[in-house]
Design an enzyme around this catalytic site. Structure first.
Site, PDB file in Angstrom:
ATOM      1  N   CYS A  10      47.720  24.348 -24.864  1.00  0.00           N
ATOM      2  CA  CYS A  10      46.308  24.670 -25.074  1.00  0.00           C
ATOM      3  C   CYS A  10      45.637  23.565 -25.904  1.00  0.00           C
ATOM      4  O   CYS A  10      46.318  22.693 -26.446  1.00  0.00           O
ATOM      5  CB  CYS A  10      46.194  26.017 -25.788  1.00  0.00           C
ATOM      6  SG  CYS A  10      46.864  25.994 -27.466  1.00  0.00           S
ATOM      7  N   CYS A  13      47.160  23.106 -29.290  1.00  0.00           N
ATOM      8  CA  CYS A  13      48.462  22.444 -29.226  1.00  0.00           C
ATOM      9  C   CYS A  13      48.289  20.939 -28.988  1.00  0.00           C
ATOM     10  O   CYS A  13      49.007  20.126 -29.568  1.00  0.00           O
ATOM     11  CB  CYS A  13      49.319  23.050 -28.119  1.00  0.00           C
ATOM     12  SG  CYS A  13      49.635  24.809 -28.358  1.00  0.00           S
TER      13      CYS A  13
END
Length: 79
Positions: A10, A13
């Site tokens: 994501c 991340c």
């Protein structure tokens, strides 16, 4: 040192992975490998409940937070 950025890929991340790379650049000469752990079962196997997470040499150092670069530098220096 083995560094793992743990999360499904994501934006949070991705930002964590970017900050890890910047922190390592600031620690010029540190021998480290960075691996992204994105598979759901691998994340679960590591015991991570909240992503993103950062592990150093198998130990979860950060979980559920986007670490800033200074915090990462401190963690990597003490590893």
């Amino acid at each position: 040192m083995q560094i793992e950025v743990i999360g499904p890929g994501c934006p949070r991340c991705q930002k964590t992975a970017q900050n890890v790379e910047i922190a390592l650049d600031e620690l010029d000469g540190v021998d480290a490998t960075v691996e992204k752990v994105e598979a759901q079962m691998e994340i679960i196997d590591r015991g991570v409940m909240h992503t993103p997470a950062v592990a150093v040499d198998g130990e979860i150092e950060i979980e559920g937070d986007i670490p800033d670069i200074d915090r990462l530098v401190d963690i990597f220096e003490s590893a």
